[in-house]
Design a protein around this motif. Structure first.
Motif, short mmCIF file in Angstrom:
data_model
loop_
_atom_site.label_atom_id
_atom_site.label_comp_id
_atom_site.label_asym_id
_atom_site.label_seq_id
_atom_site.Cartn_x
_atom_site.Cartn_y
_atom_site.Cartn_z
N GLY A 294 0.80 -1.21 0.00
CA GLY A 294 0.00 0.00 0.00
C GLY A 294 0.84 1.26 0.00
N GLU A 295 1.84 1.33 0.88
CA GLU A 295 2.69 2.52 0.95
C GLU A 295 3.48 2.71 -0.34
OE1 GLU A 295 6.57 4.22 3.40
OE2 GLU A 295 5.40 2.55 4.25
N ALA A 296 4.01 1.60 -0.90
CA ALA A 296 4.79 1.70 -2.14
C ALA A 296 3.94 2.27 -3.26
CB ALA A 296 5.33 0.32 -2.52
N LEU A 297 2.71 1.81 -3.39
CA LEU A 297 1.84 2.30 -4.45
C LEU A 297 1.46 3.76 -4.25
CD1 LEU A 297 -0.53 -0.78 -4.93
CD2 LEU A 297 1.34 -0.05 -6.43
N SER A 298 1.27 4.16 -2.98
CA SER A 298 0.85 5.54 -2.71
C SER A 298 1.91 6.55 -3.14
CB SER A 298 0.55 5.71 -1.22
OG SER A 298 1.73 5.60 -0.45
N ARG A 299 3.17 6.12 -3.16
CA ARG A 299 4.24 7.02 -3.60
C ARG A 299 4.12 7.36 -5.07
NH1 ARG A 299 9.68 4.51 -0.63
NH2 ARG A 299 8.83 4.48 1.50
N TYR A 300 3.37 6.57 -5.79
CA TYR A 300 3.20 6.79 -7.22
C TYR A 300 1.76 7.17 -7.56
CZ TYR A 300 7.77 4.60 -7.42
OH TYR A 300 9.10 4.32 -7.23
N VAL B 31 -1.07 5.85 -6.45
CA VAL B 31 -2.03 4.76 -6.50
C VAL B 31 -2.47 4.45 -5.07
CG1 VAL B 31 -2.46 2.36 -7.15
CG2 VAL B 31 -0.98 3.80 -8.57
N ASP B 32 -3.76 4.49 -4.82
CA ASP B 32 -4.29 4.24 -3.48
C ASP B 32 -5.03 2.91 -3.46
OD1 ASP B 32 -3.41 6.72 -2.32
OD2 ASP B 32 -5.01 7.71 -3.47
N LEU B 33 -4.62 2.04 -2.56
CA LEU B 33 -5.22 0.72 -2.41
C LEU B 33 -5.98 0.70 -1.09
CD1 LEU B 33 -5.37 -2.11 -3.72
CD2 LEU B 33 -3.34 -2.73 -2.40
N ARG B 34 -7.28 0.46 -1.14
CA ARG B 34 -8.12 0.49 0.05
C ARG B 34 -8.82 -0.86 0.22
NH1 ARG B 34 -5.28 4.31 0.79
NH2 ARG B 34 -5.89 6.52 0.63
N GLN B 35 -9.23 -1.15 1.46
CA GLN B 35 -9.89 -2.42 1.75
C GLN B 35 -11.11 -2.20 2.62
OE1 GLN B 35 -8.57 -5.41 4.86
NE2 GLN B 35 -7.79 -6.46 3.02
N ILE B 36 -12.20 -2.89 2.29
CA ILE B 36 -13.36 -2.95 3.16
C ILE B 36 -13.78 -4.40 3.27
CG2 ILE B 36 -14.16 -0.61 2.62
CD1 ILE B 36 -16.19 -1.86 0.71
N GLY C 36 -4.76 -9.09 2.86
CA GLY C 36 -4.82 -8.03 1.87
C GLY C 36 -3.46 -7.37 1.73
N SER C 37 -3.17 -6.85 0.56
CA SER C 37 -1.85 -6.29 0.29
C SER C 37 -1.76 -4.79 0.56
CB SER C 37 -1.45 -6.57 -1.15
OG SER C 37 -2.42 -6.07 -2.05
N SER C 38 -2.86 -4.19 1.01
CA SER C 38 -2.84 -2.75 1.21
C SER C 38 -2.14 -2.33 2.50
CB SER C 38 -4.28 -2.21 1.22
OG SER C 38 -5.02 -2.77 2.30
N ARG C 39 -2.03 -3.25 3.48
CA ARG C 39 -1.49 -2.89 4.79
C ARG C 39 -0.75 -4.07 5.40
NH1 ARG C 39 -4.50 -5.50 8.52
NH2 ARG C 39 -6.61 -6.22 7.91
N ALA C 40 -0.03 -3.76 6.47
CA ALA C 40 0.67 -4.80 7.21
C ALA C 40 -0.31 -5.54 8.11
CB ALA C 40 1.79 -4.18 8.04
N PHE C 41 0.09 -6.69 8.63
CA PHE C 41 -0.71 -7.41 9.61
C PHE C 41 -0.92 -6.55 10.85
CE2 PHE C 41 1.21 -11.32 7.63
CZ PHE C 41 0.03 -11.88 7.18
N ALA C 42 -2.13 -6.57 11.39
CA ALA C 42 -2.34 -6.04 12.73
C ALA C 42 -1.74 -7.04 13.73
CB ALA C 42 -3.83 -5.85 13.00
N PRO C 43 -1.34 -6.60 14.93
CA PRO C 43 -0.71 -7.51 15.88
C PRO C 43 -1.53 -8.77 16.15
CG PRO C 43 -0.48 -5.26 16.63
CD PRO C 43 -1.36 -5.21 15.44
N GLU C 44 -2.86 -8.62 16.32
CA GLU C 44 -3.68 -9.81 16.60
C GLU C 44 -3.78 -10.72 15.37
OE1 GLU C 44 -6.37 -6.26 15.64
OE2 GLU C 44 -4.56 -6.71 16.85
N GLU C 45 -3.73 -10.13 14.17
CA GLU C 45 -3.75 -10.94 12.95
C GLU C 45 -2.46 -11.74 12.81
OE1 GLU C 45 -6.50 -7.89 10.23
OE2 GLU C 45 -4.30 -7.91 10.06
N ARG C 46 -1.36 -11.10 13.13
CA ARG C 46 -0.07 -11.81 13.02
C ARG C 46 0.02 -12.91 14.06
NH1 ARG C 46 5.22 -9.62 10.33
NH2 ARG C 46 6.36 -11.59 10.31
N ALA C 47 -0.54 -12.68 15.22
CA ALA C 47 -0.53 -13.71 16.25
C ALA C 47 -1.37 -14.91 15.81
CB ALA C 47 -1.06 -13.14 17.56
N ALA C 48 -2.54 -14.65 15.22
CA ALA C 48 -3.38 -15.75 14.74
C ALA C 48 -2.70 -16.50 13.60
CB ALA C 48 -4.73 -15.19 14.27
N PHE C 49 -2.07 -15.75 12.71
CA PHE C 49 -1.33 -16.37 11.60
C PHE C 49 -0.20 -17.25 12.15
CE2 PHE C 49 1.91 -15.49 8.06
CZ PHE C 49 1.54 -16.61 7.35
#
Length: 589
Positions: A416-422, A424-429, A440-453
């Motif tokens: 997401g951050e890489a694309l925004s530099r050019y 391009v905005d990637l959003r998720q709902i 999703g590729s727009s953001r990093a894992f949230a802490p609880e998501e990474r723990a579950a993963f």
């Protein structure tokens, strides 16, 4: 009107493909069915290893169209036939200038050594050996021959083994790409390409370990075949590079000469009116059914995935192991009453854990039915490739097979951050649990998501450990010590208890024969999960196989002998469709 024209164009295109494509493929199949030209009475085979080399021949019957490559298995089987064939008087092996895959080289070396037991000469010819890939494995294959020839003034550079790996961390940091991966455990080095800028200590340790094992195994084998001291041979090799003349003086090769010189030398020994025949054109004597029982052979090469091969690219062959197809092949072998054992030839660096588990379940079913399953590993039997092998009755691997890698990794790239530099905005709902959008590729894992993963990764890893513990009869604690995602060579795995025996395909066959208590020479019968050529045509062209059968039957009515051979293939396909095992090809008159 527009829809009518589109429909009409589609119908016309379909008819064109059917009326032109099907007959063309049928003609090619008929030509193949007619078989290669007869082998001359005085034949010298020329085996060229300089082209593409797979572990197994494509199971797809259309894959050979417009494609020229060889497989390790076809070479091994061909040399077995040639050893017993009185028409074959010798073999010329053309070596590549770079490195052969170590596992493939091990198998070919064994095949050459077996061929030489027939007291027929083998000349290996090299036009130069260069430090590209595992060139020591190429030298090992040349050393297995009766004579090792080299072109005059060629380079001999067999001085060691080096490897380069790409690391992308600084590039990702520069452009804002965030790789997010979990691994189990520290030796699972695949994600390091994205996470690091250099080798980690564990990465360096594991890679140097298997590289050393591969290198030493090749030197030891070459020394044994050339009746040299391994330490002295290694010292001499590493003092290079040399020119061909110096290599001959140091007894690293036997003779100097051009390819034509080597050809003429073999032809001269072959007798009156000898002919040089390309190995790919050699059709060995057809084996009659042996009386010792049947061993089914199931093959798989590439990444392990769920589902079945839908023939998406029928002219190149599959590059994956489909779990539905392989499982069905196992169950077909289980149902066949005359099959006493199964050899599963696999060359895979891994893949899906669920697909691997499905294949492992089929192996368990075969064992439960009283049919031993022996795994023969090619160049790879690692990660998912080891998962499927873990509970086999026995595992046979080459000394340089890369195996083990008992571990798991997974993750994503947050861009997401890489694309925004050019701009391009990637959003998720989303709805439901937040974890639904974790990958999703727009953001990093949230802490609880990474723990579950991470918990999910832990469960897969423990499942892997449990299967190895059960299959290899090792305490779970011991498996965890030697697992951690670490790659081992076959030689190392044998010492660790992860492999039962070092050897190639025919050593695995011998092991299966002993486990099944088969008396006499067994019949080897391939169980091909890919289906017949006509089923492949059906997938490719979108027509019913019955339509293709009608065309072949019409040709048969006109008495075309090639079409009759196609009809024989149809009969075999029909038996396969009904779950029967297809017998070996008819014995030629």
């Amino acid at each position: 009107m527009k829809q009518f024209l589109i429909t009409a164009a589609g119908v016309f295109a379909g008819l064109l493909v059917f009326l032109v494509g099907v007959p063309v493929v049928l003609v090619i199949m008929a030509a193949n069915a007619a078989g290669p030209a007869p082998v001359p009475a005085q034949t010298v085979l020329e085996l060229d290893l300089r082209g593409p080399l797979t572990d197994q021949s494509p199971s797809n019957p259309l894959a050979g169209i417009g494609r020229r490559s060889q497989s390790v298995m076809s070479i091994t089987e061909g040399l077995r036939h040639a050893a017993k064939d009185d028409r074959v008087k010798g073999v010329l092996v053309r070596l590549p200038e770079g490195g052969l895959d170590p596992g493939a080289a091990d198998e070919i070396r064994l095949a050459i050594r077996h061929f030489r037991t027939s007291d027929k000469p083998v000349i290996a010819h090299s036009q130069g050996l260069y430090p590209s890939g595992v060139v020591s494995s190429t030298y090992m294959v040349g050393a297995a021959a009766s004579e090792f020839w080299m072109q005059p003034a060629a380079s001999f550079q067999v001085t060691g083994l080096a490897s380069e790996d790409l690391f992308l961390k600084r590039l990702f940091d520069r452009y804002g790409v965030e790789p997010q991966f979990e691994r189990r455990q520290e030796y699972k080095n695949a994600p390091n390409t994205f996470l690091e800028s250099d080798y980690t200590p564990s990465h360096r340790e594991a890679q140097l370990s298997w590289m050393t094992s591969v290198y030493q195994a090749g030197i030891a084998a070459a020394a044994a075949d050339r009746k040299a001291d391994p330490r002295a041979l290694r010292t001499t090799l590493e003092a290079g590079p040399y020119m061909a003349e110096e290599a001959q003086r140091l007894k690293l090769v036997d003779r100097l000469g051009h390819v034509r010189d080597a050809q003429l030398a073999l032809l001269k020994r072959a007798g009156d009116d000898p002919k040089l025949v390309e190995f790919e054109d050699y059709d060995g004597p057809r084996s009659r059914r042996a009386r010792g029982g049947v061993i089914a052979v199931i093959e798989g090469e590439g990444a392990i995935v769920t589902g079945r091969d839908r023939g998406s690219n029928p002219f190149t062959g599959s590059t994956a192991i489909y779990s539905d197809d392989v499982s069905e092949a196992f169950h077909a072998a289980i149902k066949a009453k005359d099959v006493k054992a199964i050899v599963f030839r696999i060359s895979s660096p891994g893949g899906s854990d669920t697909a691997s588990e499905q294949i492992l379940s089929a192996i368990r079913a075969a064992k439960a039915a009283g049919k031993p399953v022996v795994v023969s590993m090619g160049s790879y039997g690692a990660s998912g490739g080891y998962w499927v092998a873990s509970e086999a009755s026995a595992i046979v691997a080459e000394p340089t097979t890369l195996t083990g890698s008992i571990g798991v990794f997974g993750g994503k790239f947050a861009v997401g951050e890489a694309l925004s530099r050019y701009g391009v905005d990637l959003r998720q709902i989303g709805v439901g649990s937040p974890y639904a959008g974790a990958f999703g590729s727009s953001r990093a894992f949230a802490p609880e998501e990474r723990a579950a993963f991470g918990r999910w990764m832990d469960e897969i890893y423990e499942n892997f450990v449990a299967r190895v513990s059960i299959g290899r009869k090792l305490p779970p604690e011991r498996v965890r010590e030697i697992a951690k995602g670490r790659v081992w060579t076959g030689a190392q795995a044998r010492q660790l208890g992860l492999v039962d025996e070092l050897g190639g395909f025919y050593q695995a066959v011998d092991r299966a024969k002993r486990l099944a208590k088969i008396e006499g020479e067994p019949t080897l019968r391939r169980v091909d999960p890919a289906g017949s050529a006509f089923e492949t045509l059906e997938r490719l062209l979108g027509v019913q196989a019955s339509s293709v059968r009608t065309l072949a039957a019409a040709a048969w009515l006109f008495g075309d002998p090639r079409a009759e051979r196609v009809m024989d293939e149809l009969a075999a396909a029909r038996l396969r469709d009904q779950g029967a095992m297809v017998l070996a090809p008819k014995v030629l008159p």
